[in-house]
Design a protein around this motif. Structure first.
Motif, short mmCIF file in Angstrom:
data_model
loop_
_atom_site.label_atom_id
_atom_site.label_comp_id
_atom_site.label_asym_id
_atom_site.label_seq_id
_atom_site.Cartn_x
_atom_site.Cartn_y
_atom_site.Cartn_z
N ALA A 30 -30.07 -3.02 -57.19
CA ALA A 30 -31.51 -3.30 -57.12
C ALA A 30 -31.81 -4.29 -55.99
O ALA A 30 -32.80 -4.13 -55.27
N ASP A 31 -30.97 -5.31 -55.82
CA ASP A 31 -31.17 -6.25 -54.71
C ASP A 31 -30.97 -5.55 -53.37
O ASP A 31 -31.71 -5.80 -52.41
N ARG A 32 -29.99 -4.69 -53.30
CA ARG A 32 -29.75 -3.95 -52.06
C ARG A 32 -30.90 -3.00 -51.74
O ARG A 32 -31.22 -2.76 -50.57
N ASP A 33 -31.54 -2.47 -52.77
CA ASP A 33 -32.64 -1.51 -52.59
C ASP A 33 -33.99 -2.19 -52.40
O ASP A 33 -35.01 -1.49 -52.27
N HIS A 34 -34.03 -3.51 -52.39
CA HIS A 34 -35.31 -4.21 -52.16
C HIS A 34 -35.94 -3.70 -50.87
O HIS A 34 -35.24 -3.47 -49.87
N PRO A 35 -37.27 -3.48 -50.86
CA PRO A 35 -37.91 -2.89 -49.68
C PRO A 35 -37.64 -3.62 -48.37
O PRO A 35 -37.62 -2.98 -47.31
N ASP A 36 -37.42 -4.93 -48.42
CA ASP A 36 -37.20 -5.69 -47.19
C ASP A 36 -35.73 -5.83 -46.82
O ASP A 36 -35.41 -6.29 -45.70
N ALA A 37 -34.82 -5.45 -47.71
CA ALA A 37 -33.41 -5.73 -47.49
C ALA A 37 -32.86 -5.00 -46.26
O ALA A 37 -32.24 -5.62 -45.38
N ALA A 38 -33.07 -3.70 -46.18
CA ALA A 38 -32.54 -2.93 -45.05
C ALA A 38 -33.16 -3.39 -43.74
O ALA A 38 -32.47 -3.49 -42.71
N ARG A 39 -34.45 -3.68 -43.76
CA ARG A 39 -35.12 -4.14 -42.54
C ARG A 39 -34.52 -5.45 -42.05
O ARG A 39 -34.23 -5.61 -40.86
N ARG A 40 -34.32 -6.40 -42.95
CA ARG A 40 -33.75 -7.68 -42.56
C ARG A 40 -32.33 -7.52 -42.03
O ARG A 40 -31.94 -8.16 -41.04
N TRP A 41 -31.55 -6.68 -42.68
CA TRP A 41 -30.18 -6.43 -42.24
C TRP A 41 -30.17 -5.83 -40.83
O TRP A 41 -29.42 -6.26 -39.95
N GLN A 42 -31.00 -4.83 -40.61
CA GLN A 42 -31.05 -4.17 -39.30
C GLN A 42 -31.54 -5.11 -38.21
O GLN A 42 -31.02 -5.08 -37.08
N GLU A 43 -32.49 -5.97 -38.53
CA GLU A 43 -32.97 -6.93 -37.53
C GLU A 43 -31.85 -7.88 -37.12
O GLU A 43 -31.69 -8.18 -35.93
N TRP A 44 -31.07 -8.35 -38.09
CA TRP A 44 -29.98 -9.26 -37.78
C TRP A 44 -28.88 -8.54 -37.01
O TRP A 44 -28.30 -9.10 -36.07
N GLN A 45 -28.57 -7.29 -37.37
CA GLN A 45 -27.56 -6.53 -36.65
C GLN A 45 -27.96 -6.32 -35.19
O GLN A 45 -27.12 -6.39 -34.29
N ARG A 46 -29.24 -6.09 -34.96
CA ARG A 46 -29.71 -5.87 -33.58
C ARG A 46 -29.77 -7.16 -32.78
O ARG A 46 -29.51 -7.15 -31.56
N SER A 47 -30.12 -8.25 -33.43
CA SER A 47 -30.37 -9.51 -32.72
C SER A 47 -29.70 -10.68 -33.42
O SER A 47 -30.34 -11.38 -34.22
N PRO A 48 -28.41 -10.91 -33.16
CA PRO A 48 -27.73 -12.08 -33.75
C PRO A 48 -28.47 -13.37 -33.40
O PRO A 48 -29.08 -13.48 -32.33
N LEU A 49 -28.39 -14.34 -34.29
CA LEU A 49 -29.14 -15.57 -34.12
C LEU A 49 -28.44 -16.53 -33.16
O LEU A 49 -27.22 -16.48 -33.00
N PRO A 50 -29.20 -17.42 -32.54
CA PRO A 50 -28.60 -18.41 -31.64
C PRO A 50 -27.85 -19.50 -32.39
O PRO A 50 -27.85 -19.53 -33.63
N ASP A 51 -27.25 -20.39 -31.65
CA ASP A 51 -26.56 -21.56 -32.19
C ASP A 51 -27.43 -22.23 -33.25
O ASP A 51 -28.59 -22.54 -33.01
N HIS A 52 -26.86 -22.45 -34.43
CA HIS A 52 -27.66 -22.99 -35.54
C HIS A 52 -28.20 -24.37 -35.24
O HIS A 52 -29.19 -24.81 -35.85
N ARG A 53 -27.59 -25.09 -34.30
CA ARG A 53 -28.07 -26.43 -33.97
C ARG A 53 -29.40 -26.41 -33.23
O ARG A 53 -30.02 -27.46 -33.04
#
Length: 205
Positions: A30-53
């Motif tokens: 159910a958590d995996r099927d959340h409407p925003d889950a796939a979108r958030r995963w795909q956004e992160w896969q396409r655009s890794p985040l910068p240095d956390h600092r």
């Protein structure tokens, strides 16, 4: 608002995995099927985040999306804290009785251990880990089958290790196991002993 969260990977017999499956697998799905889950995963896969600092200087929507992606899912939370069934609680029914070598447990205040791990290793390595954002229930056979890809995800050259440690923002006490180390250790233990694994990311308070 403060909170305490935990990410744990614990070893269980085949029978123990079968006992947990009816409660945990539907919540994980159910958590995996959340409407925003796939979108958030795909956004992160396409655009890794910068240095956390740099995040506090530029706390943008991509970082917020990543934090939501890697926070505990509400369905698993509800099962694990007894909301769905007061007779079941993660501490008593999943983690109780574990020995030091059969569990990896990372507990933090106002932080998510899984978020730090995923940022430290990046989306390509994170995609090799079974389950969904730190939650999974694997039989002994599935543990053995998945070990090679987990080793690819969590084995580093010295330079890769240094880069990952620089992006792991958690504060560790003396002797506390890092998120970069514990998961692979317990995976190898489970594979060697013929045990299954339960991964859970939850709020404790």
């Amino acid at each position: 608002m403060g909170f305490t969260s935990a990410w744990a990977i614990s070893c269980h017999t085949d029978e123990g995995i079968a006992r947990l499956a009816p409660r945990l697998l539907p919540a994980m799905q159910a958590d995996r099927d959340h409407p925003d889950a796939a979108r958030r995963w795909q956004e992160w896969q396409r655009s890794p985040l910068p240095d956390h600092r740099t995040w506090y200087d530029d706390y943008g929507p991509a970082i917020e999306s990543f934090r939501e992606l890697t926070a505990p899912g509400s369905h698993v939370d509800d099962v694990c804290d007894g909301t769905m069934d007061p007779s079941f609680h993660v501490v008593d029914d999943v983690w109780d009785g574990q020995s030091e070598d059969t569990v990896f447990l990372s507990v933090h205040s106002k932080e998510y251990a899984l978020s730090s791990l995923f940022h430290a290793v990046g989306p390509v390595r994170a995609a090799l880990l079974p389950g969904w954002c730190g939650t999974f229930l694997l039989t002994p056979a599935q543990v053995v089958d998945s070990l090679p890809q987990v080793e690819r995800a969590l084995t580093f050259t010295p330079a890769e290790r240094a880069a990952a440690e620089a992006q792991d923002w958690l504060d560790y006490t003396d002797g506390e196991e890092r998120v970069l180390d514990g998961p692979l250790r317990v995976w190898r233990t489970a594979a060697r002993r013929g045990l299954g694994l339960c991964g859970l990311s939850v709020h404790l308070s």
